[in-house]
Design a protein around this motif. Structure first.
Motif, PDB file in Angstrom:
ATOM      1  N   LEU A  22       0.835  -1.192   0.000  1.00 23.60           N
ATOM      2  CA  LEU A  22       0.000   0.000   0.000  1.00 23.60           C
ATOM      3  C   LEU A  22       0.878   1.252   0.000  1.00 23.60           C
ATOM      4  O   LEU A  22       1.932   1.285   0.630  1.00 23.60           O
ATOM      5  N   SER A  23       0.424   2.279  -0.735  1.00 24.36           N
ATOM      6  CA  SER A  23       1.120   3.564  -0.809  1.00 24.36           C
ATOM      7  C   SER A  23       2.596   3.380  -1.159  1.00 24.36           C
ATOM      8  O   SER A  23       3.483   3.930  -0.513  1.00 24.36           O
ATOM      9  N   GLU A  24       2.853   2.615  -2.205  1.00 23.65           N
ATOM     10  CA  GLU A  24       4.221   2.316  -2.651  1.00 23.65           C
ATOM     11  C   GLU A  24       4.806   3.499  -3.425  1.00 23.65           C
ATOM     12  O   GLU A  24       4.187   4.013  -4.355  1.00 23.65           O
ATOM     13  N   PRO A  25       6.025   3.978  -3.060  1.00 26.76           N
ATOM     14  CA  PRO A  25       6.675   5.052  -3.821  1.00 26.76           C
ATOM     15  C   PRO A  25       7.023   4.566  -5.238  1.00 26.76           C
ATOM     16  O   PRO A  25       7.866   3.688  -5.419  1.00 26.76           O
ATOM     17  N   LEU A  26       6.365   5.129  -6.231  1.00 28.70           N
ATOM     18  CA  LEU A  26       6.568   4.660  -7.610  1.00 28.70           C
ATOM     19  C   LEU A  26       7.867   5.174  -8.206  1.00 28.70           C
ATOM     20  O   LEU A  26       8.302   4.699  -9.256  1.00 28.70           O
ATOM     21  N   SER A  27       8.515   6.134  -7.527  1.00 24.37           N
ATOM     22  CA  SER A  27       9.844   6.573  -7.969  1.00 24.37           C
ATOM     23  C   SER A  27      10.841   5.411  -7.924  1.00 24.37           C
ATOM     24  O   SER A  27      11.851   5.436  -8.630  1.00 24.37           O
ATOM     25  N   LYS A  28      10.551   4.389  -7.134  1.00 26.39           N
ATOM     26  CA  LYS A  28      11.401   3.200  -7.061  1.00 26.39           C
ATOM     27  C   LYS A  28      11.248   2.314  -8.293  1.00 26.39           C
ATOM     28  O   LYS A  28      12.031   1.390  -8.503  1.00 26.39           O
ATOM     29  N   HIS A  29      10.228   2.607  -9.108  1.00 27.92           N
ATOM     30  CA  HIS A  29       9.904   1.722 -10.226  1.00 27.92           C
ATOM     31  C   HIS A  29       9.966   2.420 -11.586  1.00 27.92           C
ATOM     32  O   HIS A  29       9.398   1.923 -12.562  1.00 27.92           O
ATOM     33  N   GLY A  36       4.959   9.999  -7.701  1.00 29.24           N
ATOM     34  CA  GLY A  36       4.350   9.882  -6.386  1.00 29.24           C
ATOM     35  C   GLY A  36       4.065   8.438  -6.009  1.00 29.24           C
ATOM     36  O   GLY A  36       4.609   7.505  -6.602  1.00 29.24           O
ATOM     37  N   ASN A  37       3.204   8.259  -5.029  1.00 22.44           N
ATOM     38  CA  ASN A  37       2.898   6.922  -4.520  1.00 22.44           C
ATOM     39  C   ASN A  37       1.759   6.263  -5.292  1.00 22.44           C
ATOM     40  O   ASN A  37       0.885   6.932  -5.838  1.00 22.44           O
ATOM     41  N   GLY A  38       1.778   4.940  -5.315  1.00 17.22           N
ATOM     42  CA  GLY A  38       0.692   4.157  -5.892  1.00 17.22           C
ATOM     43  C   GLY A  38      -0.162   3.575  -4.783  1.00 17.22           C
ATOM     44  O   GLY A  38       0.368   3.045  -3.795  1.00 17.22           O
ATOM     45  N   ASP A  39      -1.478   3.659  -4.928  1.00 21.00           N
ATOM     46  CA  ASP A  39      -2.382   3.205  -3.861  1.00 21.00           C
ATOM     47  C   ASP A  39      -2.141   1.745  -3.486  1.00 21.00           C
ATOM     48  O   ASP A  39      -1.884   1.417  -2.332  1.00 21.00           O
ATOM     49  N   ILE A  40      -2.274   0.858  -4.477  1.00 19.89           N
ATOM     50  CA  ILE A  40      -2.202  -0.594  -4.223  1.00 19.89           C
ATOM     51  C   ILE A  40      -1.267  -1.188  -5.272  1.00 19.89           C
ATOM     52  O   ILE A  40      -1.607  -1.254  -6.451  1.00 19.89           O
ATOM     53  N   PHE A  41      -0.088  -1.608  -4.850  1.00 26.99           N
ATOM     54  CA  PHE A  41       0.957  -2.075  -5.775  1.00 26.99           C
ATOM     55  C   PHE A  41       1.086  -3.588  -5.665  1.00 26.99           C
ATOM     56  O   PHE A  41       1.316  -4.128  -4.574  1.00 26.99           O
ATOM     57  N   ILE A  80      -0.531   7.479  -8.453  1.00 27.29           N
ATOM     58  CA  ILE A  80      -1.555   6.764  -9.213  1.00 27.29           C
ATOM     59  C   ILE A  80      -2.573   6.157  -8.257  1.00 27.29           C
ATOM     60  O   ILE A  80      -2.213   5.477  -7.293  1.00 27.29           O
ATOM     61  N   ARG A  81      -3.829   6.416  -8.539  1.00 28.08           N
ATOM     62  CA  ARG A  81      -4.910   5.855  -7.730  1.00 28.08           C
ATOM     63  C   ARG A  81      -5.284   4.462  -8.247  1.00 28.08           C
ATOM     64  O   ARG A  81      -5.049   4.130  -9.392  1.00 28.08           O
ATOM     65  N   GLY A  82      -5.888   3.680  -7.361  1.00 29.08           N
ATOM     66  CA  GLY A  82      -6.341   2.356  -7.760  1.00 29.08           C
ATOM     67  C   GLY A  82      -5.249   1.311  -7.625  1.00 29.08           C
ATOM     68  O   GLY A  82      -4.386   1.390  -6.747  1.00 29.08           O
ATOM     69  N   VAL A  83      -5.295   0.328  -8.512  1.00 30.38           N
ATOM     70  CA  VAL A  83      -4.371  -0.813  -8.480  1.00 30.38           C
ATOM     71  C   VAL A  83      -3.277  -0.629  -9.530  1.00 30.38           C
ATOM     72  O   VAL A  83      -3.562  -0.305 -10.681  1.00 30.38           O
TER      73      VAL A  83
END
Length: 304
Positions: A22-29, A36-41, A80-83
Protein backbone atom coordinates in the motif's frame (compact mmCIF):
# COMPACT_ATOMS: atom_id res chain seq x y z
CA UNK A 1 -14.29 3.29 -5.25
CA UNK A 2 -13.63 0.79 -2.46
CA UNK A 3 -11.30 1.67 0.40
CA UNK A 4 -7.69 0.56 -0.28
CA UNK A 5 -7.54 -1.69 2.78
CA UNK A 6 -10.78 -3.38 1.75
CA UNK A 7 -9.45 -3.94 -1.78
CA UNK A 8 -6.28 -5.47 -0.34
CA UNK A 9 -8.29 -7.80 1.93
CA UNK A 10 -10.59 -8.82 -0.95
CA UNK A 11 -7.63 -9.69 -3.17
CA UNK A 12 -5.80 -11.55 -0.39
CA UNK A 13 -8.93 -13.60 0.25
CA UNK A 14 -8.96 -14.58 -3.43
CA UNK A 15 -5.17 -14.97 -3.69
CA UNK A 16 -3.64 -15.67 -0.24
CA UNK A 17 -0.03 -15.63 -1.48
CA UNK A 18 -0.33 -12.41 -3.47
CA UNK A 19 2.31 -9.73 -2.82
CA UNK A 20 0.53 -6.40 -2.13
CA UNK A 21 2.02 -3.06 -1.01
CA UNK A 22 0.00 0.00 0.00
CA UNK A 23 1.12 3.56 -0.81
CA UNK A 24 4.22 2.32 -2.65
CA UNK A 25 6.68 5.05 -3.82
CA UNK A 26 6.57 4.66 -7.61
CA UNK A 27 9.84 6.57 -7.97
CA UNK A 28 11.40 3.20 -7.06
CA UNK A 29 9.90 1.72 -10.23
CA UNK A 30 10.81 4.27 -12.92
CA UNK A 31 14.13 4.85 -14.69
CA UNK A 32 14.00 8.60 -14.04
CA UNK A 33 13.49 8.03 -10.29
CA UNK A 34 10.45 10.34 -10.04
CA UNK A 35 6.75 9.92 -9.32
CA UNK A 36 4.35 9.88 -6.39
CA UNK A 37 2.90 6.92 -4.52
CA UNK A 38 0.69 4.16 -5.89
CA UNK A 39 -2.38 3.21 -3.86
CA UNK A 40 -2.20 -0.59 -4.22
CA UNK A 41 0.96 -2.08 -5.77
CA UNK A 42 0.87 -5.74 -6.80
CA UNK A 43 3.37 -8.16 -8.34
CA UNK A 44 1.41 -11.18 -9.64
CA UNK A 45 3.55 -14.25 -10.22
CA UNK A 46 1.50 -15.98 -12.94
CA UNK A 47 -1.37 -15.58 -15.39
CA UNK A 48 -3.93 -16.95 -12.92
CA UNK A 49 -3.15 -14.23 -10.37
CA UNK A 50 -3.08 -11.57 -13.07
CA UNK A 51 -6.43 -12.64 -14.55
CA UNK A 52 -8.03 -12.74 -11.09
CA UNK A 53 -6.83 -9.18 -10.38
CA UNK A 54 -8.09 -7.87 -13.72
CA UNK A 55 -11.51 -9.46 -13.27
CA UNK A 56 -11.77 -8.07 -9.74
CA UNK A 57 -10.91 -4.48 -10.66
CA UNK A 58 -13.18 -4.67 -13.72
CA UNK A 59 -16.15 -5.85 -11.63
CA UNK A 60 -15.53 -3.25 -8.93
CA UNK A 61 -14.71 -0.39 -11.34
CA UNK A 62 -11.26 0.19 -9.84
CA UNK A 63 -8.63 1.94 -12.01
CA UNK A 64 -5.84 -0.38 -13.17
CA UNK A 65 -2.36 0.64 -14.29
CA UNK A 66 0.25 -1.81 -15.60
CA UNK A 67 3.97 -1.14 -15.24
CA UNK A 68 6.96 -2.83 -16.80
CA UNK A 69 10.40 -1.51 -15.93
CA UNK A 70 9.24 2.11 -16.08
CA UNK A 71 11.79 2.98 -18.76
CA UNK A 72 9.57 5.06 -21.02
CA UNK A 73 7.18 6.54 -18.51
CA UNK A 74 6.74 9.63 -16.36
CA UNK A 75 4.51 9.13 -13.33
CA UNK A 76 3.12 12.39 -11.98
CA UNK A 77 4.15 13.55 -8.52
CA UNK A 78 0.57 13.02 -7.34
CA UNK A 79 0.98 9.28 -7.93
CA UNK A 80 -1.55 6.76 -9.21
CA UNK A 81 -4.91 5.86 -7.73
CA UNK A 82 -6.34 2.36 -7.76
CA UNK A 83 -4.37 -0.81 -8.48
CA UNK A 84 -0.90 -0.80 -10.02
CA UNK A 85 0.35 -4.13 -11.38
CA UNK A 86 4.03 -4.81 -11.97
CA UNK A 87 4.77 -7.62 -14.43
CA UNK A 88 8.42 -8.05 -13.44
CA UNK A 89 7.83 -11.68 -12.42
CA UNK A 90 6.68 -12.52 -15.98
CA UNK A 91 10.31 -12.81 -17.04
CA UNK A 92 10.72 -16.29 -18.50
CA UNK A 93 12.65 -16.78 -21.77
CA UNK A 94 12.83 -20.06 -23.70
CA UNK A 95 13.86 -21.17 -27.18
CA UNK A 96 12.12 -23.66 -29.47
CA UNK A 97 13.91 -24.01 -32.78
CA UNK A 98 13.86 -20.57 -34.42
CA UNK A 99 11.24 -19.24 -32.03
CA UNK A 100 11.88 -17.41 -28.75
CA UNK A 101 9.08 -17.43 -26.16
CA UNK A 102 9.25 -14.65 -23.61
CA UNK A 103 7.24 -13.27 -20.73
CA UNK A 104 6.15 -9.65 -21.01
CA UNK A 105 8.26 -8.66 -18.01
CA UNK A 106 11.53 -9.99 -19.43
CA UNK A 107 14.09 -7.44 -20.56
CA UNK A 108 14.12 -7.18 -24.35
CA UNK A 109 17.91 -6.89 -24.08
CA UNK A 110 18.01 -10.32 -22.43
CA UNK A 111 15.85 -11.76 -25.21
CA UNK A 112 18.28 -10.40 -27.81
CA UNK A 113 21.21 -11.93 -25.90
CA UNK A 114 19.39 -15.26 -25.75
CA UNK A 115 18.96 -15.08 -29.53
CA UNK A 116 22.70 -14.52 -29.89
CA UNK A 117 23.53 -17.51 -27.68
CA UNK A 118 21.40 -19.73 -29.94
CA UNK A 119 22.77 -18.26 -33.18
CA UNK A 120 19.46 -16.61 -34.12
CA UNK A 121 19.38 -13.33 -36.03
CA UNK A 122 16.64 -10.67 -36.13
CA UNK A 123 16.80 -9.07 -32.69
CA UNK A 124 20.19 -7.39 -32.92
CA UNK A 125 18.45 -4.00 -33.03
CA UNK A 126 17.02 -4.60 -29.52
CA UNK A 127 20.34 -5.18 -27.76
CA UNK A 128 20.34 -1.65 -26.35
CA UNK A 129 16.64 -1.05 -25.69
CA UNK A 130 16.31 -0.86 -21.89
CA UNK A 131 12.62 -1.77 -21.51
CA UNK A 132 10.62 -4.97 -21.21
CA UNK A 133 9.15 -7.18 -23.91
CA UNK A 134 5.68 -5.83 -23.08
CA UNK A 135 6.81 -2.25 -23.48
CA UNK A 136 8.56 -3.11 -26.74
CA UNK A 137 5.35 -4.60 -28.16
CA UNK A 138 3.19 -1.68 -27.05
CA UNK A 139 5.51 0.88 -28.65
CA UNK A 140 6.60 -1.28 -31.61
CA UNK A 141 10.09 -0.51 -30.37
CA UNK A 142 12.77 -0.09 -32.97
CA UNK A 143 16.38 0.99 -33.40
CA UNK A 144 19.20 0.75 -35.93
CA UNK A 145 16.97 -0.37 -38.78
CA UNK A 146 14.90 -3.00 -36.97
CA UNK A 147 11.46 -3.11 -35.34
CA UNK A 148 9.44 -5.50 -33.20
CA UNK A 149 6.85 -5.70 -36.00
CA UNK A 150 9.38 -7.64 -38.11
CA UNK A 151 9.81 -10.54 -35.68
CA UNK A 152 6.66 -10.91 -33.53
CA UNK A 153 4.38 -13.79 -34.54
CA UNK A 154 2.03 -14.15 -31.55
CA UNK A 155 1.20 -12.69 -28.16
CA UNK A 156 -1.07 -13.71 -25.29
CA UNK A 157 -2.96 -10.81 -23.76
CA UNK A 158 -5.64 -10.14 -21.15
CA UNK A 159 -8.29 -7.61 -22.12
CA UNK A 160 -10.03 -5.14 -19.83
CA UNK A 161 -12.67 -7.62 -18.67
CA UNK A 162 -10.16 -10.36 -17.87
CA UNK A 163 -10.42 -12.57 -20.98
CA UNK A 164 -7.26 -14.34 -22.14
CA UNK A 165 -6.75 -13.96 -25.91
CA UNK A 166 -3.94 -14.97 -28.27
CA UNK A 167 -3.20 -12.50 -31.07
CA UNK A 168 -1.35 -13.60 -34.19
CA UNK A 169 0.34 -12.07 -37.23
CA UNK A 170 -1.99 -9.64 -39.00
CA UNK A 171 -3.72 -8.61 -35.78
CA UNK A 172 -1.06 -6.40 -34.20
CA UNK A 173 -1.91 -3.14 -36.08
CA UNK A 174 1.69 -2.00 -35.84
CA UNK A 175 2.59 1.56 -36.76
CA UNK A 176 5.29 4.02 -35.77
CA UNK A 177 5.53 3.67 -31.98
CA UNK A 178 2.02 2.27 -31.93
CA UNK A 179 0.15 -1.05 -31.89
CA UNK A 180 -3.15 -2.72 -31.08
CA UNK A 181 -1.73 -3.35 -27.60
CA UNK A 182 -1.58 0.41 -27.03
CA UNK A 183 -4.87 1.21 -28.75
CA UNK A 184 -6.87 -1.35 -26.77
CA UNK A 185 -4.92 -1.12 -23.48
CA UNK A 186 -4.28 -4.85 -23.57
CA UNK A 187 -2.20 -6.38 -20.80
CA UNK A 188 0.54 -8.37 -22.48
CA UNK A 189 1.33 -11.73 -20.89
CA UNK A 190 3.89 -13.13 -23.31
CA UNK A 191 5.29 -12.96 -26.83
CA UNK A 192 6.70 -15.32 -29.44
CA UNK A 193 9.37 -14.10 -31.84
CA UNK A 194 10.36 -15.95 -35.02
CA UNK A 195 13.98 -15.43 -36.01
CA UNK A 196 16.38 -16.82 -38.60
CA UNK A 197 19.48 -18.93 -38.18
CA UNK A 198 22.60 -16.83 -38.46
CA UNK A 199 26.33 -16.66 -37.88
CA UNK A 200 26.93 -16.03 -34.14
CA UNK A 201 30.07 -14.00 -34.88
CA UNK A 202 28.19 -11.74 -37.32
CA UNK A 203 25.28 -11.38 -34.87
CA UNK A 204 27.65 -10.43 -32.05
CA UNK A 205 29.51 -7.97 -34.28
CA UNK A 206 26.24 -6.22 -35.14
CA UNK A 207 25.19 -6.10 -31.49
CA UNK A 208 28.58 -4.71 -30.48
CA UNK A 209 28.25 -2.03 -33.16
CA UNK A 210 24.76 -1.07 -32.01
CA UNK A 211 25.92 -0.97 -28.38
CA UNK A 212 28.84 1.30 -29.29
CA UNK A 213 26.55 3.66 -31.20
CA UNK A 214 24.12 3.81 -28.30
CA UNK A 215 26.77 4.38 -25.63
CA UNK A 216 28.55 7.03 -27.68
CA UNK A 217 25.42 9.04 -28.53
CA UNK A 218 23.05 8.63 -25.59
CA UNK A 219 23.41 10.14 -22.08
CA UNK A 220 23.48 6.86 -20.21
CA UNK A 221 25.33 8.38 -17.26
CA UNK A 222 22.09 9.98 -15.99
CA UNK A 223 18.59 8.61 -15.34
CA UNK A 224 16.30 9.32 -18.29
CA UNK A 225 13.09 8.08 -19.88
CA UNK A 226 14.72 7.52 -23.28
CA UNK A 227 13.63 9.46 -26.33
CA UNK A 228 11.06 11.94 -25.05
CA UNK A 229 9.45 12.85 -28.39
CA UNK A 230 8.28 10.95 -31.44
CA UNK A 231 9.97 11.69 -34.75
CA UNK A 232 7.82 14.30 -36.54
CA UNK A 233 7.23 13.78 -40.30
CA UNK A 234 10.25 14.93 -42.33
CA UNK A 235 12.19 15.98 -39.22
CA UNK A 236 14.23 14.60 -36.34
CA UNK A 237 13.08 15.70 -32.89
CA UNK A 238 16.61 15.88 -31.49
CA UNK A 239 17.83 18.07 -34.36
CA UNK A 240 14.90 20.48 -33.94
CA UNK A 241 15.58 20.75 -30.22
CA UNK A 242 19.30 21.22 -30.80
CA UNK A 243 18.72 23.88 -33.48
CA UNK A 244 16.38 25.66 -31.06
CA UNK A 245 19.33 26.15 -28.70
CA UNK A 246 17.68 24.13 -25.95
CA UNK A 247 20.49 21.76 -25.01
CA UNK A 248 21.48 22.33 -21.40
CA UNK A 249 18.18 24.05 -20.58
CA UNK A 250 17.19 23.09 -17.06
CA UNK A 251 14.04 23.30 -14.97
CA UNK A 252 14.60 22.11 -11.42
CA UNK A 253 16.66 18.96 -11.67
CA UNK A 254 15.59 18.04 -15.22
CA UNK A 255 17.83 19.04 -18.13
CA UNK A 256 17.76 18.74 -21.92
CA UNK A 257 20.80 16.54 -22.46
CA UNK A 258 23.93 18.23 -23.82
CA UNK A 259 24.91 14.87 -25.33
CA UNK A 260 21.66 14.07 -27.17
CA UNK A 261 18.95 16.74 -27.44
CA UNK A 262 16.18 14.15 -27.72
CA UNK A 263 16.75 13.11 -24.09
CA UNK A 264 15.78 14.85 -20.86
CA UNK A 265 17.96 13.67 -17.98
CA UNK A 266 17.60 13.76 -14.21
CA UNK A 267 20.77 15.62 -13.19
CA UNK A 268 19.79 16.78 -9.69
CA UNK A 269 16.88 15.09 -7.91
CA UNK A 270 14.30 16.15 -10.49
CA UNK A 271 10.59 15.78 -9.88
CA UNK A 272 8.06 14.69 -12.47
CA UNK A 273 6.77 18.26 -12.41
CA UNK A 274 10.24 19.44 -13.49
CA UNK A 275 10.12 17.01 -16.40
CA UNK A 276 6.63 18.00 -17.50
CA UNK A 277 7.40 21.73 -17.35
CA UNK A 278 10.57 21.22 -19.39
CA UNK A 279 8.71 19.11 -21.96
CA UNK A 280 6.14 21.88 -22.41
CA UNK A 281 8.91 24.49 -22.73
CA UNK A 282 10.65 22.42 -25.42
CA UNK A 283 7.38 21.92 -27.32
CA UNK A 284 6.54 25.63 -27.15
CA UNK A 285 10.02 26.72 -28.28
CA UNK A 286 10.23 24.29 -31.21
CA UNK A 287 6.72 25.27 -32.32
CA UNK A 288 7.64 28.99 -32.27
CA UNK A 289 10.93 28.50 -34.14
CA UNK A 290 10.01 25.84 -36.69
CA UNK A 291 6.22 25.51 -36.64
CA UNK A 292 6.51 21.83 -35.75
CA UNK A 293 4.44 20.13 -33.07
CA UNK A 294 6.48 17.66 -31.02
CA UNK A 295 4.39 14.77 -29.75
CA UNK A 296 5.61 12.91 -26.68
CA UNK A 297 6.80 9.33 -27.09
CA UNK A 298 7.20 8.91 -23.35
CA UNK A 299 4.00 7.83 -21.60
CA UNK A 300 2.77 10.30 -18.97
CA UNK A 301 0.51 8.73 -16.35
CA UNK A 302 -0.84 9.50 -12.90
CA UNK A 303 -3.54 11.27 -10.96
CA UNK A 304 -4.46 14.85 -11.86
Amino acid sequence: MKDNLLVMKDLQNKLPNLSILLSEPLSKHTFIKTGGNGDIFIKPKDIHELQTIVKYVHTNEIPLTVLGKGTNVIIKDTGIRGVIVSLEKFNHISVNGREIHSGSGANIIDVSRTALSFGLTGLEFACGIPGTVGGALIMNAGAYGGEISEVLISSTIINGSGEIITLREGEFQFGYRNSVFAKENYIIVDAVFRLEEGDPEAIKAKMDENTFLRESKQPLEYPSCGSVFKRPPNYFAGKLIQDSGLQGTRIGGAEVSTKHAGFIVNVDNATSSDYLKLIKHVQKTVKEKFGVDLETEVKIIGDE
